[in-house]
Design a protein around this motif. Sequence first.
Motif, PDB file in Angstrom:
ATOM      1  N   ALA A  24       0.826  -1.219   0.000  1.00  0.00           N
ATOM      2  CA  ALA A  24       0.000   0.000   0.000  1.00  0.00           C
ATOM      3  C   ALA A  24       0.859   1.267   0.000  1.00  0.00           C
ATOM      4  CB  ALA A  24      -0.949  -0.013   1.202  1.00  0.00           C
ATOM      5  N   GLY A  25       2.024   1.212   0.637  1.00  0.00           N
ATOM      6  CA  GLY A  25       2.902   2.390   0.685  1.00  0.00           C
ATOM      7  C   GLY A  25       3.332   2.856  -0.700  1.00  0.00           C
ATOM      8  N   LEU A  26       3.315   1.950  -1.691  1.00  0.00           N
ATOM      9  CA  LEU A  26       3.703   2.348  -3.048  1.00  0.00           C
ATOM     10  C   LEU A  26       2.730   3.359  -3.644  1.00  0.00           C
ATOM     11  CD1 LEU A  26       4.907  -0.965  -4.777  1.00  0.00           C
ATOM     12  CD2 LEU A  26       6.289   1.014  -4.121  1.00  0.00           C
ATOM     13  N   VAL A  27       1.490   3.358  -3.140  1.00  0.00           N
ATOM     14  CA  VAL A  27       0.501   4.312  -3.673  1.00  0.00           C
ATOM     15  C   VAL A  27       0.983   5.742  -3.463  1.00  0.00           C
ATOM     16  CG1 VAL A  27      -1.861   5.182  -3.407  1.00  0.00           C
ATOM     17  CG2 VAL A  27      -1.426   2.716  -3.364  1.00  0.00           C
ATOM     18  N   GLU A  28       1.546   6.010  -2.295  1.00  0.00           N
ATOM     19  CA  GLU A  28       2.017   7.381  -2.022  1.00  0.00           C
ATOM     20  C   GLU A  28       3.251   7.723  -2.853  1.00  0.00           C
ATOM     21  OE1 GLU A  28       0.791   8.391   2.456  1.00  0.00           O
ATOM     22  OE2 GLU A  28       1.875   6.497   2.268  1.00  0.00           O
ATOM     23  N   VAL A  29       4.082   6.735  -3.114  1.00  0.00           N
ATOM     24  CA  VAL A  29       5.314   6.979  -3.878  1.00  0.00           C
ATOM     25  C   VAL A  29       5.011   7.175  -5.363  1.00  0.00           C
ATOM     26  CG1 VAL A  29       7.591   6.061  -4.455  1.00  0.00           C
ATOM     27  CG2 VAL A  29       6.591   5.552  -2.227  1.00  0.00           C
ATOM     28  N   LEU A  30       4.119   6.327  -5.896  1.00  0.00           N
ATOM     29  CA  LEU A  30       3.897   6.305  -7.352  1.00  0.00           C
ATOM     30  C   LEU A  30       2.678   7.102  -7.804  1.00  0.00           C
ATOM     31  CD1 LEU A  30       4.493   2.469  -7.965  1.00  0.00           C
ATOM     32  CD2 LEU A  30       6.158   4.337  -8.201  1.00  0.00           C
ATOM     33  N   GLY A  31       1.763   7.374  -6.858  1.00  0.00           N
ATOM     34  CA  GLY A  31       0.478   7.947  -7.264  1.00  0.00           C
ATOM     35  C   GLY A  31       0.253   9.401  -6.918  1.00  0.00           C
ATOM     36  N   MET A  32       1.173  10.017  -6.169  1.00  0.00           N
ATOM     37  CA  MET A  32       0.919  11.389  -5.702  1.00  0.00           C
ATOM     38  C   MET A  32       1.781  12.415  -6.410  1.00  0.00           C
ATOM     39  SD  MET A  32      -1.281  10.546  -3.349  1.00  0.00           S
ATOM     40  CE  MET A  32      -1.505  11.684  -1.987  1.00  0.00           C
ATOM     41  N   ARG A  33       2.867  11.975  -7.040  1.00  0.00           N
ATOM     42  CA  ARG A  33       3.782  12.901  -7.718  1.00  0.00           C
ATOM     43  C   ARG A  33       4.214  12.294  -9.040  1.00  0.00           C
ATOM     44  NH1 ARG A  33       8.661  14.414  -4.018  1.00  0.00           N
ATOM     45  NH2 ARG A  33       9.135  15.760  -5.768  1.00  0.00           N
ATOM     46  N   SER A  34       4.532  13.163  -9.976  1.00  0.00           N
ATOM     47  CA  SER A  34       4.961  12.684 -11.285  1.00  0.00           C
ATOM     48  C   SER A  34       6.449  12.352 -11.300  1.00  0.00           C
ATOM     49  CB  SER A  34       4.675  13.738 -12.348  1.00  0.00           C
ATOM     50  OG  SER A  34       5.109  13.250 -13.604  1.00  0.00           O
ATOM     51  N   GLY A  35       6.798  11.324 -12.075  1.00  0.00           N
ATOM     52  CA  GLY A  35       8.200  10.967 -12.268  1.00  0.00           C
ATOM     53  C   GLY A  35       8.841  11.710 -13.429  1.00  0.00           C
ATOM     54  N   ARG A  36       8.146  12.726 -13.940  1.00  0.00           N
ATOM     55  CA  ARG A  36       8.671  13.442 -15.108  1.00  0.00           C
ATOM     56  C   ARG A  36       9.998  14.127 -14.817  1.00  0.00           C
ATOM     57  NH1 ARG A  36       5.504  14.525 -19.374  1.00  0.00           N
ATOM     58  NH2 ARG A  36       3.586  14.352 -18.182  1.00  0.00           N
ATOM     59  N   ARG A  37      10.154  14.630 -13.597  1.00  0.00           N
ATOM     60  CA  ARG A  37      11.356  15.410 -13.290  1.00  0.00           C
ATOM     61  C   ARG A  37      12.283  14.769 -12.270  1.00  0.00           C
ATOM     62  NH1 ARG A  37       7.512  19.099 -14.040  1.00  0.00           N
ATOM     63  NH2 ARG A  37       7.751  20.335 -15.925  1.00  0.00           N
ATOM     64  N   TYR A  38      11.925  13.605 -11.742  1.00  0.00           N
ATOM     65  CA  TYR A  38      12.844  12.919 -10.825  1.00  0.00           C
ATOM     66  C   TYR A  38      12.592  11.427 -10.896  1.00  0.00           C
ATOM     67  CZ  TYR A  38       9.372  11.911  -7.182  1.00  0.00           C
ATOM     68  OH  TYR A  38       8.318  11.394  -6.475  1.00  0.00           O
ATOM     69  N   ASP A  39      13.546  10.653 -10.399  1.00  0.00           N
ATOM     70  CA  ASP A  39      13.457   9.202 -10.509  1.00  0.00           C
ATOM     71  C   ASP A  39      12.620   8.660  -9.356  1.00  0.00           C
ATOM     72  OD1 ASP A  39      13.738   6.531 -10.865  1.00  0.00           O
ATOM     73  OD2 ASP A  39      15.918   6.472 -10.589  1.00  0.00           O
ATOM     74  N   LYS A  40      11.340   8.432  -9.636  1.00  0.00           N
ATOM     75  CA  LYS A  40      10.418   7.946  -8.604  1.00  0.00           C
ATOM     76  C   LYS A  40      10.780   6.557  -8.101  1.00  0.00           C
ATOM     77  CE  LYS A  40       6.161   8.261 -10.327  1.00  0.00           C
ATOM     78  NZ  LYS A  40       4.707   8.497 -10.486  1.00  0.00           N
ATOM     79  N   LEU A  41      11.463   5.790  -8.939  1.00  0.00           N
ATOM     80  CA  LEU A  41      11.749   4.396  -8.586  1.00  0.00           C
ATOM     81  C   LEU A  41      13.041   4.242  -7.779  1.00  0.00           C
ATOM     82  CD1 LEU A  41      10.682   2.480 -11.813  1.00  0.00           C
ATOM     83  CD2 LEU A  41       9.303   3.327  -9.923  1.00  0.00           C
ATOM     84  N   ALA A  42      13.790   5.328  -7.610  1.00  0.00           N
ATOM     85  CA  ALA A  42      15.032   5.254  -6.830  1.00  0.00           C
ATOM     86  C   ALA A  42      14.709   4.796  -5.407  1.00  0.00           C
ATOM     87  CB  ALA A  42      15.708   6.618  -6.808  1.00  0.00           C
ATOM     88  N   GLY A  43      15.383   3.747  -4.960  1.00  0.00           N
ATOM     89  CA  GLY A  43      15.167   3.271  -3.592  1.00  0.00           C
ATOM     90  C   GLY A  43      14.020   2.292  -3.441  1.00  0.00           C
ATOM     91  N   ILE A  44      13.290   2.011  -4.538  1.00  0.00           N
ATOM     92  CA  ILE A  44      12.193   1.038  -4.491  1.00  0.00           C
ATOM     93  C   ILE A  44      12.655  -0.242  -5.177  1.00  0.00           C
ATOM     94  CG2 ILE A  44       9.825   0.545  -5.209  1.00  0.00           C
ATOM     95  CD1 ILE A  44       9.351   3.460  -5.526  1.00  0.00           C
ATOM     96  N   GLU A  45      12.250  -1.380  -4.621  1.00  0.00           N
ATOM     97  CA  GLU A  45      12.600  -2.641  -5.273  1.00  0.00           C
ATOM     98  C   GLU A  45      11.681  -2.871  -6.474  1.00  0.00           C
ATOM     99  OE1 GLU A  45      13.047  -7.403  -4.300  1.00  0.00           O
ATOM    100  OE2 GLU A  45      12.079  -6.091  -2.831  1.00  0.00           O
ATOM    101  N   PHE A  46      12.267  -3.061  -7.641  1.00  0.00           N
ATOM    102  CA  PHE A  46      11.463  -3.381  -8.822  1.00  0.00           C
ATOM    103  C   PHE A  46      12.244  -4.306  -9.748  1.00  0.00           C
ATOM    104  CE2 PHE A  46      13.612  -0.816 -12.046  1.00  0.00           C
ATOM    105  CZ  PHE A  46      14.250   0.163 -11.309  1.00  0.00           C
ATOM    106  N   GLU A  47      11.532  -4.925 -10.672  1.00  0.00           N
ATOM    107  CA  GLU A  47      12.162  -5.782 -11.685  1.00  0.00           C
ATOM    108  C   GLU A  47      11.681  -5.305 -13.044  1.00  0.00           C
ATOM    109  OE1 GLU A  47      10.868  -9.700 -10.601  1.00  0.00           O
ATOM    110  OE2 GLU A  47      12.087  -9.711  -8.773  1.00  0.00           O
ATOM    111  N   LEU A  48      12.544  -5.442 -14.057  1.00  0.00           N
ATOM    112  CA  LEU A  48      12.154  -5.045 -15.407  1.00  0.00           C
ATOM    113  C   LEU A  48      11.741  -6.278 -16.204  1.00  0.00           C
ATOM    114  CD1 LEU A  48      14.940  -2.433 -16.290  1.00  0.00           C
ATOM    115  CD2 LEU A  48      12.619  -2.010 -15.415  1.00  0.00           C
ATOM    116  N   ASP A  49      10.639  -6.153 -16.971  1.00  0.00           N
ATOM    117  CA  ASP A  49      10.252  -7.260 -17.841  1.00  0.00           C
ATOM    118  C   ASP A  49      11.086  -7.212 -19.130  1.00  0.00           C
ATOM    119  OD1 ASP A  49       9.102  -5.357 -19.531  1.00  0.00           O
ATOM    120  OD2 ASP A  49       7.049  -5.727 -18.820  1.00  0.00           O
ATOM    121  N   ASP A  50      10.765  -8.074 -20.072  1.00  0.00           N
ATOM    122  CA  ASP A  50      11.581  -8.183 -21.288  1.00  0.00           C
ATOM    123  C   ASP A  50      11.633  -6.878 -22.075  1.00  0.00           C
ATOM    124  OD1 ASP A  50      12.021 -10.771 -20.619  1.00  0.00           O
ATOM    125  OD2 ASP A  50      10.599 -11.633 -22.058  1.00  0.00           O
ATOM    126  N   GLU A  51      10.599  -6.050 -21.948  1.00  0.00           N
ATOM    127  CA  GLU A  51      10.555  -4.775 -22.679  1.00  0.00           C
ATOM    128  C   GLU A  51      11.234  -3.639 -21.923  1.00  0.00           C
ATOM    129  OE1 GLU A  51       9.508  -4.509 -25.674  1.00  0.00           O
ATOM    130  OE2 GLU A  51       8.583  -6.485 -25.875  1.00  0.00           O
TER     131      GLU A  51
END
Length: 189
Positions: free
Chosen positions: A80-107
């Motif tokens: 649920a905490g990801l909602v505040e990280v990903l849903g309240m501010r745009s990643g247009r001007r900063y790296d929203k994913l910095a410090g979050i665990e994620f995996e990239l798919d084939d694309e």
Amino acid sequence: MTGNKPPSRDILSEFWAPVCAVGSHDGRGPNAQICVSVLGASVVPERPRLLVSLWKSNYTHELVTGSGTLSITVLSEAQAGLVEVLGMRSGRRYDKLAGIEFELDDEGDPTFPGAAGRMAGAVIDSMDMGDATSFLVAVRARERDSAVAPLTRWRMNELLGPGFVEQWAQIAAARAPHYRTQMSWLEGG
Ligand SMILES: Cc1cc2nc3c(=O)[nH]c(=O)nc-3n(C[C@H](O)[C@H](O)[C@H](O)COP(=O)(O)O)c2cc1C
């Protein structure tokens, strides 16, 4: 008698999807946003499709339009905490994913481990809604953790609390005048 009477909620809220993170990418890297506008759109089992509606002002919209691919993470309650990280501010001007665990798919589209489910998709077609675009998406890969329940929007509000609910209501209210001028609607309506 109270019995099992369901809570009184706007009937439109029954159409909110489980809380999802929709991701995409460009040459600068991945980004993701929160989305509750995801709907099943296929009866042919080997050709699963979803309709995913994204507001045009979102950076993720730009990335999906440019790449033609997207990822969908059906969030778990523990996420649920990801909602505040990903849903309240745009990643247009900063790296929203910095410090979050994620995996990239084939694309190169990001998904978030610990989810109820994760999917990789490609855009087949789209409908311009004025303020938003509804993308018809072919689901090319998917996985489900059946031990993990999807996060509903109501549970999200409980977990994140009244401060979050108020903040999101303010953000939505501040954006509404702009979307009102952009959105497709009935003539003369
Ligand atoms: C609970 C919640 C539900 C949301 N649902 C949607 C949605 O269905 N479609 C959409 O385009 N944006 C939705 N958003 C808004 C985006 O997640 C938000 O504008 C985000 O900051 C966009 O990030 P980006 O600019 O990095 O893409 C939602 C946000 C929250 C908090």
